[in-house]
Enzyme design. Structure first.
Site, PDB file in Angstrom:
ATOM      1  N   ALA A  15      34.292  49.205  29.171  1.00 30.24           N
ATOM      2  CA  ALA A  15      33.891  50.502  28.622  1.00 30.24           C
ATOM      3  C   ALA A  15      34.852  51.556  29.161  1.00 30.24           C
ATOM      4  CB  ALA A  15      32.453  50.805  29.032  1.00 30.24           C
ATOM      5  N   GLY A  41      32.715  45.623  29.741  1.00 32.98           N
ATOM      6  CA  GLY A  41      32.309  45.597  28.340  1.00 32.98           C
ATOM      7  C   GLY A  41      33.185  44.672  27.503  1.00 32.98           C
ATOM      8  N   GLU A  73      31.715  41.412  27.942  1.00 33.46           N
ATOM      9  CA  GLU A  73      30.423  41.422  27.239  1.00 33.46           C
ATOM     10  C   GLU A  73      30.610  41.320  25.722  1.00 33.46           C
ATOM     11  OE1 GLU A  73      29.386  44.920  29.460  1.00 33.46           O
ATOM     12  OE2 GLU A  73      27.663  43.925  30.365  1.00 33.46           O
ATOM     13  N   GLU A 112      32.360  45.972  37.166  1.00 32.34           N
ATOM     14  CA  GLU A 112      31.694  47.277  37.220  1.00 32.34           C
ATOM     15  C   GLU A 112      31.280  47.662  38.646  1.00 32.34           C
ATOM     16  OE1 GLU A 112      31.010  44.834  35.048  1.00 32.34           O
ATOM     17  OE2 GLU A 112      30.622  45.652  33.056  1.00 32.34           O
TER      18      GLU A 112
HETATM   19  N1  CAA Z   1      38.526  52.749  30.892  1.00 33.52           N
HETATM   20  C1  CAA Z   1      39.428  53.719  30.690  1.00 33.52           C
HETATM   21  N2  CAA Z   1      40.758  53.557  30.849  1.00 33.52           N
HETATM   22  C2  CAA Z   1      41.180  52.344  31.270  1.00 33.52           C
HETATM   23  C3  CAA Z   1      40.298  51.281  31.497  1.00 33.52           C
HETATM   24  C4  CAA Z   1      38.905  51.516  31.292  1.00 33.52           C
HETATM   25  N3  CAA Z   1      37.989  50.561  31.455  1.00 33.52           N
HETATM   26  N4  CAA Z   1      41.014  50.201  31.907  1.00 33.52           N
HETATM   27  C5  CAA Z   1      42.302  50.579  31.906  1.00 33.52           C
HETATM   28  N5  CAA Z   1      42.406  51.881  31.507  1.00 33.52           N
HETATM   29  C6  CAA Z   1      43.620  52.692  31.362  1.00 33.52           C
HETATM   30  C7  CAA Z   1      44.162  53.115  32.736  1.00 33.52           C
HETATM   31  O1  CAA Z   1      43.477  54.267  33.192  1.00 33.52           O
HETATM   32  C8  CAA Z   1      45.593  53.377  32.417  1.00 33.52           C
HETATM   33  O2  CAA Z   1      45.691  54.626  31.765  1.00 33.52           O
HETATM   34  P1  CAA Z   1      46.831  55.707  32.246  1.00 33.52           P
HETATM   35  O3  CAA Z   1      48.137  55.016  31.921  1.00 33.52           O
HETATM   36  O4  CAA Z   1      46.541  56.893  31.397  1.00 33.52           O
HETATM   37  O5  CAA Z   1      46.625  55.882  33.706  1.00 33.52           O
HETATM   38  C9  CAA Z   1      45.920  52.309  31.381  1.00 33.52           C
HETATM   39  O6  CAA Z   1      44.663  51.895  30.822  1.00 33.52           O
HETATM   40  C10 CAA Z   1      46.588  51.073  31.976  1.00 33.52           C
HETATM   41  O7  CAA Z   1      45.779  50.618  33.056  1.00 33.52           O
HETATM   42  P2  CAA Z   1      46.348  50.332  34.537  1.00 33.52           P
HETATM   43  O8  CAA Z   1      47.496  51.236  34.820  1.00 33.52           O
HETATM   44  O9  CAA Z   1      45.202  50.392  35.474  1.00 33.52           O
HETATM   45  O10 CAA Z   1      46.897  48.852  34.328  1.00 33.52           O
HETATM   46  P3  CAA Z   1      47.032  47.709  35.446  1.00 33.52           P
HETATM   47  O11 CAA Z   1      47.753  46.597  34.755  1.00 33.52           O
HETATM   48  O12 CAA Z   1      47.581  48.258  36.690  1.00 33.52           O
HETATM   49  O13 CAA Z   1      45.517  47.234  35.769  1.00 33.52           O
HETATM   50  C11 CAA Z   1      43.266  46.569  35.158  1.00 33.52           C
HETATM   51  C12 CAA Z   1      44.769  46.616  34.757  1.00 33.52           C
HETATM   52  C13 CAA Z   1      43.081  45.642  36.348  1.00 33.52           C
HETATM   53  C14 CAA Z   1      42.515  46.019  33.954  1.00 33.52           C
HETATM   54  C15 CAA Z   1      42.784  47.987  35.507  1.00 33.52           C
HETATM   55  O14 CAA Z   1      43.167  48.877  34.473  1.00 33.52           O
HETATM   56  C16 CAA Z   1      41.308  48.084  35.675  1.00 33.52           C
HETATM   57  O15 CAA Z   1      40.772  47.714  36.697  1.00 33.52           O
HETATM   58  N6  CAA Z   1      40.582  48.641  34.651  1.00 33.52           N
HETATM   59  C17 CAA Z   1      39.169  48.882  34.729  1.00 33.52           C
HETATM   60  C18 CAA Z   1      38.350  47.615  34.597  1.00 33.52           C
HETATM   61  C19 CAA Z   1      36.868  47.922  34.707  1.00 33.52           C
HETATM   62  O16 CAA Z   1      36.402  48.372  35.737  1.00 33.52           O
HETATM   63  N7  CAA Z   1      36.108  47.652  33.620  1.00 33.52           N
HETATM   64  C20 CAA Z   1      34.688  47.904  33.583  1.00 33.52           C
HETATM   65  C21 CAA Z   1      34.389  49.245  32.960  1.00 33.52           C
HETATM   66  S1  CAA Z   1      32.683  49.709  33.038  1.00 33.52           S
HETATM   67  C22 CAA Z   1      31.887  48.827  31.831  1.00 33.52           C
HETATM   68  O17 CAA Z   1      32.501  48.081  31.093  1.00 33.52           O
HETATM   69  C23 CAA Z   1      30.389  49.050  31.709  1.00 33.52           C
HETATM   70  C24 CAA Z   1      29.675  48.154  30.741  1.00 33.52           C
HETATM   71  O18 CAA Z   1      29.188  47.103  31.104  1.00 33.52           O
HETATM   72  C25 CAA Z   1      29.476  48.560  29.330  1.00 33.52           C
END
Ligand code: CAA
Length: 259
Positions: free
Chosen positions: A67, A110, A113, A133
């Site tokens: 998400a 998500g 999911e 998360e």
């Molecule tokens: N939401 C918003 N933006 C996200 C994102 C997310 N879930 N995942 C990645 N992005 C964005 C980053 O902010 C970044 O944007 P900018 O260039 O503007 O900074 C871009 O995508 C590229 O990401 P990274 O620079 O972080 O790329 P990376 O290769 O270094 O890392 C990753 C990749 C490990 C996937 C890392 O991006 C990450 O940890 N993302 C979040 C994963 C996460 O926590 N997901 C769960 C979300 S909550 C949820 O899903 C709730 C639910 O159950 C419904």
């Protein structure tokens, strides 16, 4: 259909539709609009008689990284309640036609999911799957604690949900979470092959069988068996049942009409 964050191809191949998540710079983070578009596309394709199987994919680097954290960060519990994002997911869950996930790269939160809402899951060797998360101070909200646990069992689900660790495609295959792992250049092709198999079958029987399998997660054994039996009988109301059985007896390939 007008979309900003997904690309919908209703006739990707005969009887096969493709939905591609398309926010590559954000690793296909699932903002509310994107999820609304997925919901609307699925509803449209579910009602399109030409479509018999639907593939959901992302790109090589990300199926979806979860998400949209930036969209959620400032929200209160009451904002979240009023936004009611999970009603979108409830609608996706109602899709009757088979859904195939073609996963490469990150399938997180998500994203994992959404993948688990699909009926068949093909992943590339590069896939990284997780429910991280917990690392951002929350927990899964779109079914992760339930669907993951049912798929892989308590030990691995607890480890993934409580620590946020990612697993590889191979680990996911061994745990029973996904159906197949292939080299990265083949993940979409493999998903298309599954779709072709399903598209050649009776759409009526496929729908009824999908419904019965999903019902196993919501019912006691006796209730599930009862449900299965009703759907089995219902198959005999279709022309496809006559065609399928006659084709077998006549030693020819069945031509299913979906009627
Ligand atoms: N939401 C918003 N933006 C996200 C994102 C997310 N879930 N995942 C990645 N992005 C964005 C980053 O902010 C970044 O944007 P900018 O260039 O503007 O900074 C871009 O995508 C590229 O990401 P990274 O620079 O972080 O790329 P990376 O290769 O270094 O890392 C990753 C990749 C490990 C996937 C890392 O991006 C990450 O940890 N993302 C979040 C994963 C996460 O926590 N997901 C769960 C979300 S909550 C949820 O899903 C709730 C639910 O159950 C419904």
């Amino acid at each position: 259909m007008q979309t900003e964050f997904i690309i919908v191809t209703p006739q990707f191949e005969k009887h096969i539709a493709l939905i591609q998540l398309n926010r590559p710079k954000e690793l296909n983070a699932l903002n509310l609009q994107l999820m609304g578009e997925v919901r609307d596309a699925l509803k449209m394709l579910d009602n399109d008689d030409h479509v018999r199987a639907i593939i959901i994919t992302g790109n090589e680097k990300a199926f979806a990284a979860g998400a949209d954290i930036k969209q959620m960060a400032g929200k209160t519990a009451i904002d979240m309640l009023n936004i009611d994002q999970f009603s979108t997911w409830d609608q996706i869950k109602k899709t009757k036609k088979p859904l195939i996930a073609a996963v490469s790269g990150f399938a997180l939160g998500g994203g994992c999911e959404l993948m688990m809402h699909c009926d068949i899951i093909v992943a590339s060797e590069t896939a990284r799957i997780g429910q991280p998360e917990i690392k951002i101070g929350v927990m899964p909200g779109a079914g992760g604690t339930q669907r993951l646990t049912r798929a892989v069992g308590k030990a691995l689900a607890m480890e993934m949900v409580l620590t946020g660790k990612f697993i590889t495609a191979e680990e996911a295959l061994r745990a029973g979470l996904i159906n197949k792992v292939v080299p990265v250049e083949f993940y979409l092709k493999e998903a298309v092959q599954y779709a072709q198999q399903l598209a050649a079958l009776s759409p009526v029987a496929v729908k009824l069988a999908k419904e019965a399998v999903l019902n196993a997660f919501n019912s006691s054994l006796d209730e599930g068996l009862h449900f299965e039996r009703k759907n089995f009988y219902l198959c005999f109301a279709s022309e496809d049942q006559k065609e399928g059985m006659n084709a077998f007896i006549e030693k020819r390939t069945a031509q299913f009409s979906g009627k």
